[in-house]
Motif scaffolding. Structure first.
Motif, PDB file in Angstrom:
ATOM      1  N   ASP A 108       0.822  -1.210   0.000  1.00  0.00           N
ATOM      2  CA  ASP A 108       0.000   0.000   0.000  1.00  0.00           C
ATOM      3  C   ASP A 108       0.855   1.258   0.000  1.00  0.00           C
ATOM      4  OD1 ASP A 108      -2.212  -1.625  -0.029  1.00  0.00           O
ATOM      5  OD2 ASP A 108      -2.836  -1.165   2.022  1.00  0.00           O
ATOM      6  N   ALA A 109       1.960   1.254   0.744  1.00  0.00           N
ATOM      7  CA  ALA A 109       2.859   2.411   0.763  1.00  0.00           C
ATOM      8  C   ALA A 109       3.459   2.650  -0.626  1.00  0.00           C
ATOM      9  CB  ALA A 109       3.965   2.211   1.793  1.00  0.00           C
ATOM     10  N   ARG A 110       3.850   1.568  -1.299  1.00  0.00           N
ATOM     11  CA  ARG A 110       4.394   1.715  -2.664  1.00  0.00           C
ATOM     12  C   ARG A 110       3.348   2.292  -3.612  1.00  0.00           C
ATOM     13  NH1 ARG A 110       6.449  -3.359  -1.764  1.00  0.00           N
ATOM     14  NH2 ARG A 110       4.846  -4.288  -3.083  1.00  0.00           N
ATOM     15  N   VAL A 111       2.130   1.797  -3.530  1.00  0.00           N
ATOM     16  CA  VAL A 111       1.056   2.277  -4.408  1.00  0.00           C
ATOM     17  C   VAL A 111       0.774   3.748  -4.145  1.00  0.00           C
ATOM     18  CG1 VAL A 111      -1.414   2.054  -4.919  1.00  0.00           C
ATOM     19  CG2 VAL A 111       0.017   0.010  -4.761  1.00  0.00           C
ATOM     20  N   LEU A 112       0.683   4.128  -2.868  1.00  0.00           N
ATOM     21  CA  LEU A 112       0.426   5.531  -2.542  1.00  0.00           C
ATOM     22  C   LEU A 112       1.562   6.447  -2.986  1.00  0.00           C
ATOM     23  CD1 LEU A 112      -1.251   5.479   0.972  1.00  0.00           C
ATOM     24  CD2 LEU A 112      -2.204   6.349  -1.159  1.00  0.00           C
ATOM     25  N   LYS A 113       2.776   5.969  -2.845  1.00  0.00           N
ATOM     26  CA  LYS A 113       3.935   6.777  -3.229  1.00  0.00           C
ATOM     27  C   LYS A 113       3.915   7.068  -4.732  1.00  0.00           C
ATOM     28  CE  LYS A 113       8.793   7.044  -2.131  1.00  0.00           C
ATOM     29  NZ  LYS A 113       9.911   6.366  -1.503  1.00  0.00           N
ATOM     30  N   GLU A 114       3.428   6.106  -5.509  1.00  0.00           N
ATOM     31  CA  GLU A 114       3.389   6.256  -6.963  1.00  0.00           C
ATOM     32  C   GLU A 114       2.143   6.988  -7.451  1.00  0.00           C
ATOM     33  OE1 GLU A 114       3.649   2.213  -8.170  1.00  0.00           O
ATOM     34  OE2 GLU A 114       5.743   2.020  -7.525  1.00  0.00           O
ATOM     35  N   CYS A 115       1.215   7.258  -6.535  1.00  0.00           N
ATOM     36  CA  CYS A 115      -0.048   7.894  -6.903  1.00  0.00           C
ATOM     37  C   CYS A 115       0.189   9.377  -7.190  1.00  0.00           C
ATOM     38  CB  CYS A 115      -1.064   7.719  -5.777  1.00  0.00           C
ATOM     39  SG  CYS A 115      -2.688   8.356  -6.210  1.00  0.00           S
ATOM     40  N   SER A 116      -0.049   9.775  -8.412  1.00  0.00           N
ATOM     41  CA  SER A 116       0.236  11.158  -8.803  1.00  0.00           C
ATOM     42  C   SER A 116      -0.899  12.111  -8.470  1.00  0.00           C
ATOM     43  CB  SER A 116       0.535  11.214 -10.305  1.00  0.00           C
ATOM     44  OG  SER A 116      -0.586  10.765 -11.039  1.00  0.00           O
ATOM     45  N   THR A 117      -2.056  11.602  -8.073  1.00  0.00           N
ATOM     46  CA  THR A 117      -3.185  12.493  -7.803  1.00  0.00           C
ATOM     47  C   THR A 117      -3.212  13.008  -6.370  1.00  0.00           C
ATOM     48  OG1 THR A 117      -4.607  10.615  -7.283  1.00  0.00           O
ATOM     49  CG2 THR A 117      -4.631  11.404  -9.562  1.00  0.00           C
TER      50      THR A 117
END
Length: 126
Positions: free
Chosen positions: A30-39
């Motif tokens: 989840d941390a990786r996904v959030l870090k990559e989230c550009s919005t």
């Protein structure tokens, strides 16, 4: 499959360490996904919260791991399949297995993640 002479407390410890391993994997993903989230305007804020929760889980996992070691129990494998997770462990030279269904994993990891994030008082959805 429970090995001869195992106590209920030992089984609970094995189950807890399995759940902690899965919980940590979920938090790291989840941390990786959030870090990559550009919005998101400040993804670091949310990833920091997740990292703190993961550190809490890690500390508890280390404590339980030390207790398992004292009891002569070693987790030797973790496999996932369509039905859930199966762990293999050694307990005083006997080999045992523990299975946890995906439904139980989801329920218990969600509860633990809420607790590690500091929102344990929030009611779980049914």
């Amino acid at each position: 499959m429970k090995v001869p002479g195992m106590t209920e407390e030992e089984l609970v410890l094995i189950r807890s360490v399995i759940l902690l391993l899965i919980t940590r994997r979920i938090l790291q993903r989840d941390a990786r996904v959030l870090k990559e989230c550009s919005t998101l305007r400040n993804p670091e804020l949310y990833t920091d919260m997740i990292h703190i929760a993961e550190q809490r889980a890690c500390l508890i996992q280390e404590e339980i791991g030390a207790e398992l070691q004292q009891l002569g129990i070693t987790l030797i494998g973790l496999r996932q399949d369509d039905h859930g997770v199966e762990a293999e462990y050694l307990c005083r030279e006997y080999r045992g297995h523990m299975k946890i269904s995906w439904q139980a994993l989801q329920r218990e990891t969600s509860f633990r993640i809420r607790a590690y994030l500091g929102s344990a008082g929030v009611p779980l959805p049914m």
